[in-house]
Scaffold this motif. Structure first.
Motif, PDB file in Angstrom:
ATOM      1  N   GLY A 132     -28.789 -70.174  15.467  1.00  0.00           N
ATOM      2  CA  GLY A 132     -30.065 -70.811  15.772  1.00  0.00           C
ATOM      3  C   GLY A 132     -30.294 -72.055  14.937  1.00  0.00           C
ATOM      4  N   SER A 185     -33.237 -67.170  21.948  1.00  0.00           N
ATOM      5  CA  SER A 185     -32.907 -67.051  20.526  1.00  0.00           C
ATOM      6  C   SER A 185     -32.665 -65.623  20.075  1.00  0.00           C
ATOM      7  N   SER A 195     -27.902 -73.013  23.208  1.00  0.00           N
ATOM      8  CA  SER A 195     -28.148 -71.587  22.974  1.00  0.00           C
ATOM      9  C   SER A 195     -27.709 -70.755  24.176  1.00  0.00           C
TER      10      SER A 195
END
Length: 485
Positions: free
Chosen positions: A363, A351, A405
């Motif tokens: 995010g 993140s 991600s």
């Protein structure tokens, strides 16, 4: 480095001491009463509300306090202004929340299924409000590198909580979940009072212009936080709502909630890592070797969480005694929940690429995608598979967010993660897990022989670590005895 050790140790010790409450509750609150299920359900709601009230301001505090270019006119009092502005936001949200809960307690308790016990919700509303207000001073202590103060307050809360629980449940013989909430209220209120000296030292100054920039930075973090916490607690909130037998729902949720506590060893490790690592990441962001540092941190995080996973799986014949015998039928979910926690830790590592470039909206989208997957799995499969669907829903949700991600991050802000080495560790973990489950069951090992066999499997993993990434010669103190002259 000393602060990192203190944050990590205080988190690990605190969580470990808190585990002492699990055997206490599961031995003194009968499974049939469903009280432990009530506790699991209510604490799930409070975890979600805490994220709403803090509004992403913990990360925002670190970001703004570490970059005085955002408000150069403030000078030496910059960090206090950041703290003051953040506290104004959280304080306002907390007051509004308390007014709504206490003003509409009747409809709220009816909707959530606690019409007979609205006092449960009132007590926990007060607790979560104080927790939200405490979260910012605790973050400020981390920013100020006051690790001893941080750790002492955290551990004091745990000590008080355990002491009062032992007194009420063991000495006085109480068996109701009411006392769980009441004790939490007392302990949280006491810790809140201890923050008064710290707050009196702050140079209070609210900055409206800074607030606008903070809100634009924090609202995606809020969405990220909501989605993230729903990935952790949505199953415990949804379970009583979708399980077909409402009378049995709290009983089943109690079984699941108690077994998940064993898996929370992994959450304990990831939380300790987060406390120590998050401030370092922002401070390291200006260094030339930052990408190599982040890649190494990811690798070693995975190595030690996989080792912890194997230890829990291998020593389950011993760890099962953490919970009462009535609740042990759900122990099979423990490895699944731990796998989900590891994915959550990897996602936390991943993140930082969007936090450091102020693109926190990414995010939010990743976590929302994971959350939607988790909701779908729970709603569709809980009626048929019960709490097993909860466990696999966590894997599906975190896995989705983690993969998204990584894929987007490697395009937007690539970090050279050692994927081949990581894959070897994951493959070895899977192989050893299957071995520890298959061999003792096939040959009907007793508990002692099983523990010995599984410990040898864990030693194989440790030996691979020492051979590949952490040779004995590199260790402090003892390393000198393994170096070639």
């Amino acid at each position: 480095m000393k602060d990192t050790a203190i944050y990590g140790l205080s988190s690990i010790v605190g969580r470990f001491l808190n585990y002492l409450l699990v055997p206490l509750y599961t031995h003194y609150m009968p499974k049939a009463s469903g009280d432990y299920g009530v506790s699991t359900n209510v604490y799930a709601y409070t975890a979600l509300i805490l994220v709403l009230l803090t509004f992403g301001m913990e990360t925002t505090l670190f970001r703004f306090a570490n970059d005085d270019r955002l408000t150069p006119e403030i000078g030496s009092k910059h960090s206090d202004t950041v703290f003051s502005t953040v506290m104004a936001v959280v304080g306002t949200l907390t007051v509004v929340f308390l007014l709504l809960v206490f003003g509409f307690i009747g409809p709220i308790s009816n909707t959530l299924g606690y019409a007979a016990h609205p006092e449960y919700l009132q007590m926990m509303a007060a607790v979560v409000a104080m927790d939200a207000l405490q979260a910012i001073p605790f973050s400020y202590l981390r920013y100020q590198k006051r690790a001893i103060r941080f750790a002492s307050l955290k551990l004091l809360f745990i000590a008080l909580n355990i002491g009062l629980n032992v007194f009420y449940f063991v000495v006085l013989g109480k068996t109701s979940v009411y006392y769980v909430f009441f004790i939490n209220l007392l302990c949280t209120g006491f810790i809140s009072l201890l923050f008064i000296p710290d707050l009196l030292k702050v140079h209070w100054h609210f900055d409206g212009q800074m607030l606008k920039r903070m809100l634009s930075y924090s609202w995606p973090i809020l969405i990220l936080g909501i989605a993230g916490i729903l990935n952790q607690v949505a199953d415990k909130i949804l379970f009583p709502l979708v399980y077909p037998d409402q009378a049995q729902a709290n009983v089943e949720l109690g079984i699941y909630g108690s077994c998940v506590k064993i898996a929370m060893i992994m959450a304990m490790i990831t939380q300790a890592f987060r406390y120590a690592y998050e401030p370092i990441v922002f401070a390291k962001s200006k260094d030339a070797d930052k990408t190599e540092y982040y890649a190494s941190a990811m690798k070693y995080f995975l190595i030690f969480t996989l080792l912890a996973f194997l230890c829990v799986v291998g020593w389950m014949p011993l760890l099962q005694y953490i919970i009462g015998e009535e609740y042990r039928e759900g122990l099979g979910v423990v490895p699944i929940v731990m796998a989900a926690e590891i994915m959550m830790g990897v996602y936390f590592n991943l993140s930082f690429w969007y936090k450091l470039i102020d693109k926190t909206i990414y995010g939010a989208w990743f976590s929302l995608a994971g959350c939607l997957v988790l909701f779908a799995v729970n709603i569709i499969f809980i009626p048929k598979y019960g709490y097993w669907a909860c466990a696999w829903g966590g894997v599906a949700g975190y896995g989705t967010a983690m993969v998204l991600s990584y894929m987007v991050g490697q395009k937007k802000n690539p970090i050279p993660y050692p994927m081949r080495s990581i894959a070897y560790y994951v493959a070895l973990t899977v192989m050893l897990t299957l071995t520890m489950n298959y061999v003792p069951a096939t040959y009907h090992f007793g508990s002692v022989v099983t523990l010995i066999f599984n410990s040898l499997c864990i030693c194989c993993f440790v030996s691979y670590i020492l051979q590949s990434d952490l040779p004995l010669s590199s260790l402090p103190i003892i390393g000198k005895y393994f170096r070639k002259k």
